[in-house]
Design a protein around this motif. Structure first.
Motif, mmCIF file in Angstrom:
data_model
loop_
_atom_site.group_PDB
_atom_site.id
_atom_site.type_symbol
_atom_site.label_atom_id
_atom_site.label_comp_id
_atom_site.label_asym_id
_atom_site.label_seq_id
_atom_site.Cartn_x
_atom_site.Cartn_y
_atom_site.Cartn_z
ATOM 1 N N TYR A 290 32.854 29.763 1.053
ATOM 2 C CA TYR A 290 32.596 29.217 -0.278
ATOM 3 C C TYR A 290 32.043 30.299 -1.202
ATOM 4 C CZ TYR A 290 31.283 26.038 -3.967
ATOM 5 O OH TYR A 290 31.191 25.416 -5.170
ATOM 6 N N TYR A 291 31.164 31.129 -0.684
ATOM 7 C CA TYR A 291 30.589 32.222 -1.478
ATOM 8 C C TYR A 291 31.672 33.223 -1.866
ATOM 9 C CZ TYR A 291 27.703 36.197 -2.801
ATOM 10 O OH TYR A 291 27.144 37.241 -3.475
ATOM 11 N N THR A 292 32.561 33.554 -0.929
ATOM 12 C CA THR A 292 33.577 34.577 -1.173
ATOM 13 C C THR A 292 34.723 34.057 -2.021
ATOM 14 O OG1 THR A 292 33.052 35.545 0.976
ATOM 15 C CG2 THR A 292 35.107 36.232 -0.042
ATOM 16 N N TYR A 293 35.253 32.896 -1.698
ATOM 17 C CA TYR A 293 36.474 32.404 -2.333
ATOM 18 C C TYR A 293 36.268 31.208 -3.254
ATOM 19 C CZ TYR A 293 38.423 35.324 1.321
ATOM 20 O OH TYR A 293 38.709 36.376 2.153
ATOM 21 N N GLY A 294 35.088 30.595 -3.207
ATOM 22 C CA GLY A 294 34.818 29.458 -4.081
ATOM 23 C C GLY A 294 35.329 28.132 -3.545
ATOM 24 N N THR A 295 35.870 28.123 -2.346
ATOM 25 C CA THR A 295 36.344 26.887 -1.722
ATOM 26 C C THR A 295 35.949 26.883 -0.247
ATOM 27 O OG1 THR A 295 38.473 27.872 -1.137
ATOM 28 C CG2 THR A 295 38.369 26.702 -3.240
ATOM 29 N N SER A 296 35.905 25.692 0.311
ATOM 30 C CA SER A 296 35.646 25.578 1.750
ATOM 31 C C SER A 296 36.951 25.820 2.502
ATOM 32 C CB SER A 296 35.127 24.181 2.085
ATOM 33 O OG SER A 296 33.850 24.011 1.524
ATOM 34 N N PRO A 297 36.869 26.386 3.705
ATOM 35 C CA PRO A 297 38.095 26.660 4.457
ATOM 36 C C PRO A 297 38.714 25.370 4.999
ATOM 37 C CG PRO A 297 36.193 27.156 5.808
ATOM 38 C CD PRO A 297 35.669 26.809 4.435
ATOM 39 N N SER A 298 40.024 25.393 5.137
ATOM 40 C CA SER A 298 40.728 24.281 5.766
ATOM 41 C C SER A 298 40.894 24.620 7.248
ATOM 42 C CB SER A 298 42.098 24.082 5.127
ATOM 43 O OG SER A 298 42.820 23.116 5.847
ATOM 44 N N CYS A 299 40.322 23.822 8.097
ATOM 45 C CA CYS A 299 40.318 24.107 9.534
ATOM 46 C C CYS A 299 41.318 23.258 10.299
ATOM 47 C CB CYS A 299 38.916 23.869 10.089
ATOM 48 S SG CYS A 299 37.647 24.820 9.244
ATOM 49 N N GLN A 300 42.032 22.400 9.603
ATOM 50 C CA GLN A 300 42.908 21.444 10.260
ATOM 51 C C GLN A 300 43.998 22.110 11.097
ATOM 52 O OE1 GLN A 300 42.173 18.294 10.325
ATOM 53 N NE2 GLN A 300 43.916 17.804 11.617
ATOM 54 N N GLN A 301 44.541 23.243 10.627
ATOM 55 C CA GLN A 301 45.631 23.892 11.357
ATOM 56 C C GLN A 301 45.176 24.378 12.732
ATOM 57 O OE1 GLN A 301 48.854 23.894 10.242
ATOM 58 N NE2 GLN A 301 49.264 24.524 12.337
ATOM 59 N N TRP A 302 43.932 24.881 12.834
ATOM 60 C CA TRP A 302 43.419 25.315 14.138
ATOM 61 C C TRP A 302 43.360 24.129 15.108
ATOM 62 C CZ3 TRP A 302 43.790 30.135 15.073
ATOM 63 C CH2 TRP A 302 43.518 31.097 14.102
ATOM 64 N N LYS A 303 42.927 22.979 14.603
ATOM 65 C CA LYS A 303 42.832 21.783 15.437
ATOM 66 C C LYS A 303 44.217 21.325 15.884
ATOM 67 C CE LYS A 303 40.559 17.282 15.331
ATOM 68 N NZ LYS A 303 39.793 16.360 14.476
ATOM 69 N N GLU A 304 45.166 21.317 14.956
ATOM 70 C CA GLU A 304 46.537 20.916 15.293
ATOM 71 C C GLU A 304 47.145 21.883 16.306
ATOM 72 O OE1 GLU A 304 48.777 20.568 11.684
ATOM 73 O OE2 GLU A 304 47.435 19.016 10.903
ATOM 74 N N ASP A 305 46.887 23.169 16.131
ATOM 75 C CA ASP A 305 47.415 24.156 17.071
ATOM 76 C C ASP A 305 46.821 23.973 18.469
ATOM 77 O OD1 ASP A 305 49.002 25.229 15.114
ATOM 78 O OD2 ASP A 305 47.721 26.962 14.738
ATOM 79 N N TYR A 306 45.553 23.604 18.524
ATOM 80 C CA TYR A 306 44.919 23.359 19.819
ATOM 81 C C TYR A 306 45.618 22.199 20.537
ATOM 82 C CZ TYR A 306 41.571 21.753 23.282
ATOM 83 O OH TYR A 306 40.990 21.334 24.442
ATOM 84 N N TYR A 307 45.807 21.087 19.829
ATOM 85 C CA TYR A 307 46.450 19.934 20.456
ATOM 86 C C TYR A 307 47.911 20.216 20.797
ATOM 87 C CZ TYR A 307 42.315 17.170 19.497
ATOM 88 O OH TYR A 307 41.043 16.686 19.479
#
Length: 109
Positions: A35-52
């Protein structure tokens, strides 16, 4: 795809690596830094989908799971390559690279 081909292919990462990346992505420190660097929160959904998807591959070795993992990794690599480097990379060394460095600095008087 026959069973022999399926057994020969392995996911690009270990399945636990996807889970570790997901946990890191969701961590408070990482969310703050993003958030400090890019002004947005990261989207983590792809990591979760890749795990499953990786777990699905380990259980059933389906072609669909294999293609999803390959596509996700290719997308990730392409995303990393789209940024231009900060420094311009040299193709050749400077012409005088073998010369000794000038240790004397001119004094401003």
């Amino acid at each position: 795809m026959d069973r022999l081909e399926a057994a020969a292919w392995k996911p690009p990462r270990a399945c636990d690596d996807y889970l570790t990346e997901f946990k890191h992505c969701k961590s408070l420190w990482n969310r703050f830094q993003q958030y400090y660097t890019y002004g947005t929160s990261p989207s983590c959904q792809q990591w979760k989908e890749d795990y499953y998807t990786c777990r699905e591959w380990e259980k059933h070795q389906s072609t669909e799971a294999k293609e999803l993992l390959q596509g996700s990794e290719q997308k990730r690599v392409a995303e990393q390559r789209k940024f231009t480097p900060v420094w311009e990379l040299r193709q050749n060394p400077p012409r005088d690279w073998h010369m000794p460095l000038n240790q004397e600095k001119p004094q401003d008087s």
